[in-house]
Design an enzyme around this catalytic site. Structure first.
Site, PDB file in Angstrom:
ATOM      1  N   SER A  55       0.847  -1.184   0.000  1.00 20.58           N
ATOM      2  CA  SER A  55       0.000   0.000   0.000  1.00 20.58           C
ATOM      3  C   SER A  55       0.895   1.251   0.000  1.00 20.58           C
ATOM      4  O   SER A  55       1.748   1.387  -0.872  1.00 20.58           O
ATOM      5  CB  SER A  55      -0.941  -0.031   1.205  1.00 20.58           C
ATOM      6  OG  SER A  55      -1.881   1.012   1.136  1.00 20.58           O
ATOM      7  N   ARG A 106     -12.829   7.023   8.544  1.00 24.49           N
ATOM      8  CA  ARG A 106     -12.426   5.616   8.532  1.00 24.49           C
ATOM      9  C   ARG A 106     -13.465   4.748   7.830  1.00 24.49           C
ATOM     10  O   ARG A 106     -13.117   3.773   7.149  1.00 24.49           O
ATOM     11  CB  ARG A 106     -12.221   5.131   9.962  1.00 24.49           C
ATOM     12  CG  ARG A 106     -11.640   3.724  10.043  1.00 24.49           C
ATOM     13  CD  ARG A 106     -10.266   3.648   9.396  1.00 24.49           C
ATOM     14  NE  ARG A 106      -9.592   2.397   9.698  1.00 24.49           N
ATOM     15  CZ  ARG A 106      -8.315   2.143   9.417  1.00 24.49           C
ATOM     16  NH1 ARG A 106      -7.583   3.075   8.810  1.00 24.49           N
ATOM     17  NH2 ARG A 106      -7.771   0.994   9.721  1.00 24.49           N
ATOM     18  N   ASP A 160      -8.749  -5.333  -5.940  1.00 26.21           N
ATOM     19  CA  ASP A 160      -8.378  -4.085  -5.257  1.00 26.21           C
ATOM     20  C   ASP A 160      -8.968  -2.899  -6.014  1.00 26.21           C
ATOM     21  O   ASP A 160      -8.671  -2.700  -7.194  1.00 26.21           O
ATOM     22  CB  ASP A 160      -6.846  -3.981  -5.212  1.00 26.21           C
ATOM     23  CG  ASP A 160      -6.348  -2.838  -4.334  1.00 26.21           C
ATOM     24  OD1 ASP A 160      -7.143  -1.939  -4.006  1.00 26.21           O
ATOM     25  OD2 ASP A 160      -5.153  -2.846  -3.991  1.00 26.21           O
ATOM     26  N   HIS A 175      -7.961  -4.551  -1.374  1.00 30.43           N
ATOM     27  CA  HIS A 175      -6.694  -3.934  -0.998  1.00 30.43           C
ATOM     28  C   HIS A 175      -6.094  -4.582   0.245  1.00 30.43           C
ATOM     29  O   HIS A 175      -4.879  -4.652   0.385  1.00 30.43           O
ATOM     30  CB  HIS A 175      -6.901  -2.438  -0.763  1.00 30.43           C
ATOM     31  CG  HIS A 175      -5.635  -1.670  -0.570  1.00 30.43           C
ATOM     32  ND1 HIS A 175      -4.662  -1.573  -1.538  1.00 30.43           N
ATOM     33  CD2 HIS A 175      -5.158  -0.972   0.504  1.00 30.43           C
ATOM     34  CE1 HIS A 175      -3.658  -0.851  -1.099  1.00 30.43           C
ATOM     35  NE2 HIS A 175      -3.925  -0.475   0.143  1.00 30.43           N
ATOM     36  N   ASP A 176      -6.928  -5.061   1.136  1.00 30.87           N
ATOM     37  CA  ASP A 176      -6.437  -5.660   2.382  1.00 30.87           C
ATOM     38  C   ASP A 176      -5.811  -7.041   2.198  1.00 30.87           C
ATOM     39  O   ASP A 176      -5.375  -7.654   3.184  1.00 30.87           O
ATOM     40  CB  ASP A 176      -7.575  -5.766   3.406  1.00 30.87           C
ATOM     41  CG  ASP A 176      -7.737  -4.494   4.227  1.00 30.87           C
ATOM     42  OD1 ASP A 176      -6.930  -3.557   4.036  1.00 30.87           O
ATOM     43  OD2 ASP A 176      -8.659  -4.433   5.050  1.00 30.87           O
TER      44      ASP A 176
END
Length: 545
Positions: free
Chosen positions: A258, A327, A489, A526-527
């Site tokens: 990232s 968040r 992603d 993405h994680d």
């Protein structure tokens, strides 16, 4: 008794301070404080203070807070008012934090951000920054795993994502699992039997390294938004000051995911002679409009929280509501639609109850939980500065030359006036909005659409990466580079990693390994870099040797 009186007085003041926040959020339930109740339960309906009878809405039995409503006949309303327990929770937290602010010293209720024990490197040599600011001195929090060999040639620098601390793996001083716990250790992706791993909290962060919540040595006050604008390259230069102090002349490898993947590439561009191998996972060589737009949105909701106070909130209530929303927005970009379809589908948290405007669907409760966990564990100003540094990232040759020219000019100014507290002039810290609202630029995508063309993945269609980027990555032509992407992603789409790999090859690099995980291999978006030990960890381990 005196303690109870002080608490009561504090809660009354907190209630008054919250009224503006409640109006801003659209809440119509301004509150009064009952003097006999503790902070967590002190907020009661406004009408109760006025002597009006309160009723819990019939549609929401068992609500933690009863809203005052008159019957439809008496008030003329067709339906009772709806309860908003999600807003009640925010108001209660604000009230509690307000009381803490009034009862504490000048440091206020801002949490003491920490991920546990770390090493600390202090640098007294000024760090001149890309956009003209300067840190006269700074600290870097870091942690290490594995043994450094005699010639210090087995060191791997591990870079973090946006909000991570240096705690990538548990240590003797801090037994809590780290954010890459399963990737570090004997025989793992970062093999501690072979390598000495160093991970830092970036400057601009809040887990021990110098950032906006740190004390400015010039006046003893927190930097807040007097902290200078940062770049990824500034963070990397600070890290290499640490490596200098450790006597590390050349890294075996630079590894990051990232934001860390961006920094890893920056290491090779800035210090090509001081690193052997490079690993960039779910990163990019230049930030693209979608990710910039998402981070902009997060910053805007944070800055529009009244408690943000233009960054000077450290002696008051921190902007926890804005942080929570920021968040939640970020979490939307971290995972993928297919994963959420499997985990949540269209299920509601409690299908036996009528729909509500507070979190109701399982996906909503998941996002709400993610925001709750984060809103008081990371400094809001750090989120602003570090995310902006990500937006500014561009390893293209033109951008690099412009940064070098700015640095050279500022260095002259700094050398001529070393007693000044900043290398930046007043205008470099002042932004203005454009005189005209946004207008479509010549050559924009709409022109292509008007001609009947479609916009496709620029690398998938076979087009070359920009020549500027190819030239900018030329310093990496002699390095072994691993580039990994994930098809699911949406924050750093896989075409961006393909762009990096292709630009490296076109620059003359013949040692580029590129892997892309399909949606069948990983639906975690993405994680994935945090979760997929088999595919991500295995590729890293094989590449490092």
């Amino acid at each position: 008794m005196k303690s109870q009186q002080r608490l009561t007085a504090g809660l009354r003041q907190a209630s008054a301070a919250l009224s503006h926040t409640a109006r801003t959020a659209g809440a119509r339930n301004a509150t009064a404080v009952h003097p006999a109740r503790p902070a967590a339960a002190a907020l009661q309906p406004r009408d109760q203070a006025l002597g009006t009878r309160s009723h819990a809405p019939k549609c929401c039995p068992g609500s933690p807070r009863s809203f005052s409503t008159q019957s439809s006949r008496r008030s003329g309303a067709s339906n009772p008012a709806m309860a908003f327990p999600c807003l009640d929770a925010l108001e209660t937290r604000s009230a509690t934090l307000q009381v803490k602010a009034q009862r504490s010293d000048s440091s206020g209720p801002e949490p003491s951000y920490t991920a546990g024990a770390t090493h600390n490197y202090h640098c007294d040599e000024p760090l001149l920054l890309d956009w003209g600011g300067v840190l006269r001195e700074f600290d870097i929090a870091y942690e290490t795993w594995g043994q450094m060999n005699a010639d210090k040639s087995n060191v791997i620098l591990l870079h973090t994502g946006l909000s991570a601390s240096s705690h990538a793996h548990s240590t003797e001083a801090n037994a809590q699992p780290g954010w890459w716990e399963k990737f570090i250790g004997p025989g793992k992706a970062l093999d501690t039997d072979k390598y000495h791993i160093v991970c830092t909290n970036v400057i601009g962060g809040c887990y021990g390294s110098t950032g906006p919540s740190s004390i400015d040595p010039a006046d003893g006050q927190r930097y807040a938004t007097r902290f200078p604008i940062l770049t990824m390259e500034d963070m990397v230069r600070a890290q290499f000051r640490l490596l200098d102090s450790l006597g590390v002349k050349k890294l075996y490898a630079s590894v990051g995911s990232s934001m860390g993947g961006m920094q890893s590439l920056a290491v090779g561009v800035l210090f090509p002679e001081r690193v052997g191998r490079l690993v960039s996972i779910s990163g990019c060589a230049r930030s693209h409009p979608y990710s910039i737009a998402m981070r902009h949105t997060q910053r805007q909701v944070l800055m529009m929280d009244p408690n943000w106070n233009r960054g000077f909130y450290y002696a008051g209530v921190p902007p926890h509501a804005g942080m929570k929303l920021a968040r939640e927005i970020a979490t939307v970009t971290y995972r993928s639609g297919p994963e959420w379809e499997q985990r949540f589908a269209r299920r509601r948290a409690d299908p036996t109850k009528p729909p509500a405007l507070c979190p109701d669907f399982l996906i909503e409760t998941y996002l709400d939980h993610a925001g709750e966990k984060f809103c008081l564990t990371y400094d809001p100003n750090s989120l602003l500065y570090v995310s902006k540094a990500m937006d500014l990232f561009d390893l293209g040759l033109e951008s690099r030359r412009a940064a070098a020219a700015r640095r050279a000019e500022r260095q002259k100014t700094f050398d001529a006036h070393p007693d000044r507290q900043s290398a930046a002039d007043a205008t470099s810290c002042s932004l203005t909005l454009p005189d005209k609202p946004y207008e479509e630029q010549p050559g924009a995508a709409t022109a292509a659409l008007d001609d009947g063309h479609t916009i496709a993945d620029p690398v998938q269609t076979g087009s070359r990466p920009p020549e500027d980027l190819i030239a900018g990555l030329a310093p990496l032509r002699d390095h072994a580079v691993l580039v990994m992407g994930v098809a699911s992603d949406i924050l750093f789409p896989a075409w961006q990693q393909r762009e990096v790999a292709e630009a490296l090859r076109l620059s003359g690099n013949r040692n580029v390994a590129h892997f892309e995980l399909s949606e069948e291999q990983s639906m975690f978006g993405h994680d994935t870099f945090l979760l997929d030990v088999k595919n991500v960890g295995g590729a890293v381990r094989n590449f490092l040797g």
